[in-house]
Enzyme design. Structure first.
Site, PDB file in Angstrom:
ATOM      1  N   SER A  19      19.824  48.571 -27.429  1.00 17.62           N
ATOM      2  CA  SER A  19      19.745  48.454 -25.980  1.00 17.62           C
ATOM      3  C   SER A  19      18.325  48.682 -25.478  1.00 17.62           C
ATOM      4  O   SER A  19      18.033  48.416 -24.313  1.00 17.62           O
ATOM      5  CB  SER A  19      20.677  49.475 -25.312  1.00 17.62           C
ATOM      6  OG  SER A  19      20.301  50.797 -25.666  1.00 17.62           O
ATOM      7  N   HIS A  26      24.377  42.839 -27.691  1.00 19.44           N
ATOM      8  CA  HIS A  26      24.409  44.124 -26.999  1.00 19.44           C
ATOM      9  C   HIS A  26      25.752  44.312 -26.305  1.00 19.44           C
ATOM     10  O   HIS A  26      26.019  43.746 -25.245  1.00 19.44           O
ATOM     11  CB  HIS A  26      23.278  44.215 -25.973  1.00 19.44           C
ATOM     12  CG  HIS A  26      23.244  45.521 -25.255  1.00 19.44           C
ATOM     13  ND1 HIS A  26      22.890  45.641 -23.935  1.00 19.44           N
ATOM     14  CD2 HIS A  26      23.550  46.780 -25.676  1.00 19.44           C
ATOM     15  CE1 HIS A  26      22.971  46.908 -23.567  1.00 19.44           C
ATOM     16  NE2 HIS A  26      23.378  47.613 -24.604  1.00 19.44           N
ATOM     17  N   GLU A  51      25.626  40.992 -24.058  1.00 18.30           N
ATOM     18  CA  GLU A  51      24.370  40.277 -23.889  1.00 18.30           C
ATOM     19  C   GLU A  51      23.958  39.702 -25.242  1.00 18.30           C
ATOM     20  O   GLU A  51      23.779  40.446 -26.214  1.00 18.30           O
ATOM     21  CB  GLU A  51      23.287  41.218 -23.366  1.00 18.30           C
ATOM     22  CG  GLU A  51      23.541  41.695 -21.941  1.00 18.30           C
ATOM     23  CD  GLU A  51      22.519  42.713 -21.475  1.00 18.30           C
ATOM     24  OE1 GLU A  51      22.092  42.633 -20.314  1.00 18.30           O
ATOM     25  OE2 GLU A  51      22.153  43.611 -22.277  1.00 18.30           O
ATOM     26  N   ASN A  93      19.844  46.290 -17.992  1.00 18.21           N
ATOM     27  CA  ASN A  93      18.965  47.453 -17.890  1.00 18.21           C
ATOM     28  C   ASN A  93      17.623  47.127 -17.255  1.00 18.21           C
ATOM     29  O   ASN A  93      16.916  48.027 -16.794  1.00 18.21           O
ATOM     30  CB  ASN A  93      18.759  48.088 -19.260  1.00 18.21           C
ATOM     31  CG  ASN A  93      19.933  48.956 -19.660  1.00 18.21           C
ATOM     32  OD1 ASN A  93      20.591  49.546 -18.807  1.00 18.21           O
ATOM     33  ND2 ASN A  93      20.212  49.026 -20.941  1.00 18.21           N
TER      34      ASN A  93
END
Length: 518
Positions: free
Chosen positions: A137, A158, A170, A208
């Site tokens: 991540s 991910h 992801e 993120n």
């Protein structure tokens, strides 16, 4: 998914999803590895759970089987399916036993050297058509693949924790990732019942990266002494439509974890002011107040401590009438709400801008990045996702704002059935500046080819439960809204943090120009 004759024979052809007849290996038997293994198991694969730590693979497999048993007890899995899945699960500490894998997903410690050594060892074992994937991540997919002999088959997968429950995955293409490998990973995640999104290898990937302003702007308002955490959380929930406020959410995530992600993204973007960490959060981490897991974060949790209440203004009388100049833009619904509440509304055309005139002689205006102190008698109100559904609205005023203007503003929104939180004179307020920054971050990501607008909105809705994707939200607010608000913010806080991105500029100016000349 298309299953070909080659698949049925145990091979793999084309860019289709990896056939259920093929073996999937998961490296790392901690919580995330267990979750990914469970997803693959229930999709019908043989799964090999590998962990070098003595006993960890056995422990992880036991935890998976226990969760499958609970699913049977809850009526969400048939006993026969549980038994079949249990037979397909094997555990090992020998990397050589992963040789027949069509896909290996790694979920080990976030350390570049550890991951590179692991994948170099895997390359010596698995076949050339095996897709290698990392669940990282925070690290660069490109950097991990850089140590490999065949980096084209390497991809990021991910998953979000808990992997069996959260739908988003992801699918990250590194600089050297082949399209065939990325597509196989994407289609496999889709075949597993997940919602995959594609993205380039950028710090933070989609979620993120784009989510940073949600935390950062709340912390900034707090640091500017604009409002306390409980009030900011309440405004973002009850006015902005977010499921949780950033203070309570980071307490749940862990302040150390959240700050580490922020710092990693900031460092990866060469310390861009757009991603600057919060000093207040740094002090929280340094003090050991990490959130729920330590008993104290932004809020106290030990010994049944009560959550502080958000600031809510006492009841006051509404104004008998208002005059609206212009259409109020994103706040246009307020005109109908005022009339329904029995407040007389006079509407007048406006040559420039929009505003609400109060009987006091003062004005009420939607947050636009300016401050009340710049004007004689103005109260700002915050952006809402849906003014009809919102249960709370924030107002901001300064020491030069007339008391009667503030009082009438409070009474107006209370007459509409809203709780009112009066905050400090911070430019852009709470929801408006947060949403503007999210819209900008999304526009920047689209412009730089990180992901498509559709995948960005999907990722933000599923990954962090946003009520609306930032691309769609920007469209709803109007093409120029976010750019104009950030431009005003940048003029007042000229650090570069609020400077509109080139992507947002193009989205605003080019389309508007095209409309004007059409």
């Amino acid at each position: 998914m298309t299953v070909t004759d080659a698949d049925a024979a145990g091979g793999q052809s084309g860019t289709d999803a990896i056939a259920p007849s093929r073996t999937v290996a998961v490296v790392g038997a901690s919580t995330m590895g267990q979750g990914i293994a469970q997803v693959a198991l229930l999709a019908g694969h043989r799964v090999r759970l590998y962990d070098v730590a003595p006993g960890q693979a056995e422990t992880g497999a036991g935890a998976i089987l226990t969760r499958l048993e609970r699913l049977v007890e809850k009526g969400r899995l048939e006993e026969e399916a549980r038994g079949a899945a249990a037979l397909r699960l094997t555990r090992t500490t020998e990397i050589s036993e992963l040789a027949d894998s069509a896909l290996v997903v790694e979920a080990v410690v976030e350390d570049l050297d550890v991951k590179q050594r692991l994948f170099r060892a895997l390359e010596e074992v698995v076949a050339d058509d095996c897709v290698l994937a990392t669940n990282t991540s925070s690290l660069s997919v490109t950097a991990i693949a850089g140590a490999l002999r065949r980096p084209g088959r390497f991809v990021g997968l991910h998953f979000f924790n808990p992997a069996p429950l959260l739908p988003l995955v992801e699918v990250v293409s590194g600089f050297a990732t082949d399209e065939d490998a990325a597509t196989r990973a994407y289609e496999t995640a889709k075949a597993w019942g997940k919602t995959p999104v594609r993205c380039a290898d950028t710090p933070g990937f989609i979620v993120n990266r784009i989510a940073r302003p949600f935390y950062a702007e709340a912390f900034a308002v707090h640091e500017e002494r604009g409002a306390d955490p409980a009030t900011i959380d309440a405004v973002l929930r009850e006015c902005g439509g977010f499921r949780m406020g950033p203070f309570e959410l980071t307490d749940l995530i862990g302040q150390d974890v959240n700050e580490a992600v922020t710092r990693s993204v900031w460092e990866s973007f060469f310390r861009s002011p757009k991603f600057a960490p919060s000093l207040a959060q740094r002090r929280l981490v340094e003090s050991g107040r990490l959130g729920r897991k330590s008993g104290h974060g932004w809020y106290a949790y030990e010994n049944g401590a009560e959550r502080p209440e958000p600031h809510t203004a006492p009841a006051t009388e509404p104004p008998p009438h208002i005059t609206v100049e212009g259409d109020l833009g994103p706040a246009g619904e307020l005109i109908a709400l005022c009339r329904e509440a029995g407040i007389t509304v006079y509407e007048e055309d406006a040559d420039h801008g929009t505003r609400v005139l109060l009987p006091s002689g003062g004005q009420l205006a939607l947050a636009d990045g300016q401050t009340s102190a710049e004007f004689r008698d103005v109260v700002y109100f915050d952006l809402a996702l849906d003014y009809r559904a919102a249960t709370r609205v924030a107002l901001s005023a300064s020491e030069v704002t007339g008391w009667e203007t503030l009082r009438q503003s409070i009474g107006l929104f209370q007459a509409l059935g809203k709780k009112v939180s009066v905050i400090g004179d911070v430019p852009g307020m709470i929801v408006a500046r947060t949403v503007a920054m999210l819209v900008d971050a999304a526009a920047d990501a689209v412009a730089k080819g990180v992901a498509s607008p559709e995948d960005i909105d999907t990722a933000m809705r599923l990954g962090v439960n946003y009520p609306v994707g930032p691309v769609e939200w920007g469209h709803r607010l109007g093409r120029a809204w976010a750019h104009e608000l950030l431009d005003e913010l940048h003029a007042r806080v000229p650090t570069g943090r609020y400077a509109p991105s080139l992507g947002l500029y193009r989205q605003t100016y080019v389309r508007t120009k095209g409309e004007q000349t059409s």
